[in-house]
Design an enzyme around this catalytic site. Structure first.
Site, PDB file in Angstrom:
ATOM      1  N   SER A   1      -6.589  -4.428  11.537  1.00 50.72           N
ATOM      2  CA  SER A   1      -7.148  -5.730  10.749  1.00 50.72           C
ATOM      3  C   SER A   1      -6.284  -6.868  10.230  1.00 50.72           C
ATOM      4  CB  SER A   1      -7.741  -5.047   9.444  1.00 50.72           C
ATOM      5  OG  SER A   1      -6.867  -4.367   8.605  1.00 50.72           O
TER       6      SER A   1
ATOM      7  N   GLU B   1     -15.929   5.159   9.553  1.00 49.27           N
ATOM      8  CA  GLU B   1     -16.371   3.717   9.255  1.00 49.27           C
ATOM      9  C   GLU B   1     -17.814   3.382   9.548  1.00 49.27           C
ATOM     10  OE1 GLU B   1     -13.467   0.573  10.548  1.00 49.27           O
ATOM     11  OE2 GLU B   1     -14.727  -0.928   9.902  1.00 49.27           O
TER      12      GLU B   1
ATOM     13  N   LYS C   1      -2.818   6.148  14.149  1.00 45.13           N
ATOM     14  CA  LYS C   1      -4.373   6.091  13.993  1.00 45.13           C
ATOM     15  C   LYS C   1      -4.829   5.360  15.450  1.00 45.13           C
ATOM     16  CE  LYS C   1      -6.928   3.222  11.542  1.00 45.13           C
ATOM     17  NZ  LYS C   1      -7.925   2.577  12.533  1.00 45.13           N
TER      18      LYS C   1
ATOM     19  N   ASP D   1      -1.555   1.682  13.255  1.00 46.87           N
ATOM     20  CA  ASP D   1      -2.634   1.539  14.018  1.00 46.87           C
ATOM     21  C   ASP D   1      -2.331   1.145  15.475  1.00 46.87           C
ATOM     22  OD1 ASP D   1      -5.429   1.688  14.189  1.00 46.87           O
ATOM     23  OD2 ASP D   1      -5.912   0.106  12.989  1.00 46.87           O
TER      24      ASP D   1
HETATM   25  O1  KIV Z   1      -7.201  -1.969  10.582  1.00 42.54           O
HETATM   26  C1  KIV Z   1      -7.933  -1.519   9.634  1.00 42.54           C
HETATM   27  O2  KIV Z   1      -7.776  -2.129   8.599  1.00 42.54           O
HETATM   28  C2  KIV Z   1      -8.669  -0.091   9.900  1.00 42.54           C
HETATM   29  C3  KIV Z   1      -9.382   0.106   8.560  1.00 42.54           C
HETATM   30  C4  KIV Z   1     -10.699  -0.804   8.425  1.00 42.54           C
HETATM   31  C5  KIV Z   1      -9.568   1.616   8.636  1.00 42.54           C
HETATM   32  O3  KIV Z   1      -8.583   0.137  10.579  1.00 42.54           O
END
Ligand code: KIV
Length: 286
Positions: free
Chosen positions: A49, A185, A116, A87
């Site tokens: 994000s 989500e 993640k 992420d």
């Molecule tokens: O990138 C992010 O902030 C996310 C969350 C919305 C779980 O993947």
């Protein structure tokens, strides 16, 4: 210094077994990580994000591995007690298992304690390889923003019986592959309950109702730092954008009216030194 939280320790945090709900908050840099560290949250997600709330892209597809490594390292420099979850961005884990492991290792070397990635059954080989390489993995199913084009927009998932049951199967497969938790989500709350009840590992919801084992929100959404689009599931706890603009305007006014800087906000020199420069009555000395 508080003990840093770890993926193995968080993997057993099921609300049904009496655990407190997990709390995850995103952060993307040193000051935001310091702010989250000042709370009792369990995890910091350096989410992709980043693309939208920090880098100004329209979706998450443009953020790169280099961006994610850069921001994960900045978060890690705050040495937060929270588990840092890095992420994987779009296309960093889609081409091959080898590329996935190398990319994830870059996030771990930057300071993440877990990885993640988005997706269900098609991601199992990548997830298994990461776990075999000693990297804890958090799954992410339901509305997966990196699939925006494949989903035809940011749409709530699992609304039909068939797709809800598919989500349960995907979640079980991710658990069997070794994920220590799963982000759910954009799914109906009853479907999130069903998935949560069917797992031994915790679910962390965003737009998935109150029945998950934890919740995650995006830092800039919850603090009112961005107001381009505020999804229905966000609770906004502050208005930092408006407060910030008011503060910036106060500074602009103070400069224009010569109210800033004051004498207290200035450095001084001794009178005899000032007089040697031909400066008389120049004000107080420090
Ligand atoms: O990138 C992010 O902030 C996310 C969350 C919305 C779980 O993947």
């Amino acid at each position: 210094m508080a003990k840093r939280r770890t993926a193995p320790a968080l993997a057993s945090r099921k609300v049904a077994n009496g655990a407190d709900p997990l709390v995850m908050i995103t952060a993307y840099d040193y000051p935001s990580a310091r702010m989250v560290d000042a709370t009792d949250a369990d995890m910091i997600l350096v989410g992709d994000s980043l693309a939208m709330v920090v880098l100004g892209y329209e979706d998450t597809l443009s953020v790169t591995m280099d961006d994610m490594v850069h921001h994960t390292a900045a978060v890690a420099r705050a040495k937060p007690k929270q588990l840092i979850v890095g992420d994987l961005p779009w296309m960093s884990y889609h081409v091959s298992v080898e590329e996935t492991v190398r990319n994830a290792a870059r996030l771990i070397r930057a300071g993440a304690g877990a990885i993640k990635l988005e997706g269900g059954l098609q991601r199992l080989p990548m997830i298994e390889a990461l776990i075999a390489a000693e990297m804890p993995v958090m799954g992410h199913i339901g509305l997966t923003p990196q699939s925006v084009h494949a989903m035809g927009g940011f749409k709530v998932q699992g609304k039909s019986t068939e797709s809800a049951l598919a989500l349960v199967e995907e979640a079980k497969a991710l658990q069997a592959a070794g994920c220590f938790s799963i982000v759910l989500e954009g799914v109906p709350r009853r479907v999130a309950d069903l998935v949560t009840e069917s797992l031994d590992i915790p679910t962390v919801g965003i737009g998935a109702g109150p029945g998950c084992d934890g919740q995650v929100l995006v830092f800039h959404d919850m603090l009112g730092l961005q107001d381009d689009f505020v999804p229905k599931f966000v609770r906004v706890y502050a208005s930092l954008k408006n407060d910030g603009i008011a503060a910036l305007n106060a500074y602009v006014d103070d400069v224009r009216t010569k109210a800033f800087p004051s004498d207290d906000e200035s450095y001084h020199m001794k009178d005899d030194e000032a007089e040697a420069l031909g400066l008389y009555g120049s004000g107080p000395t420090d």
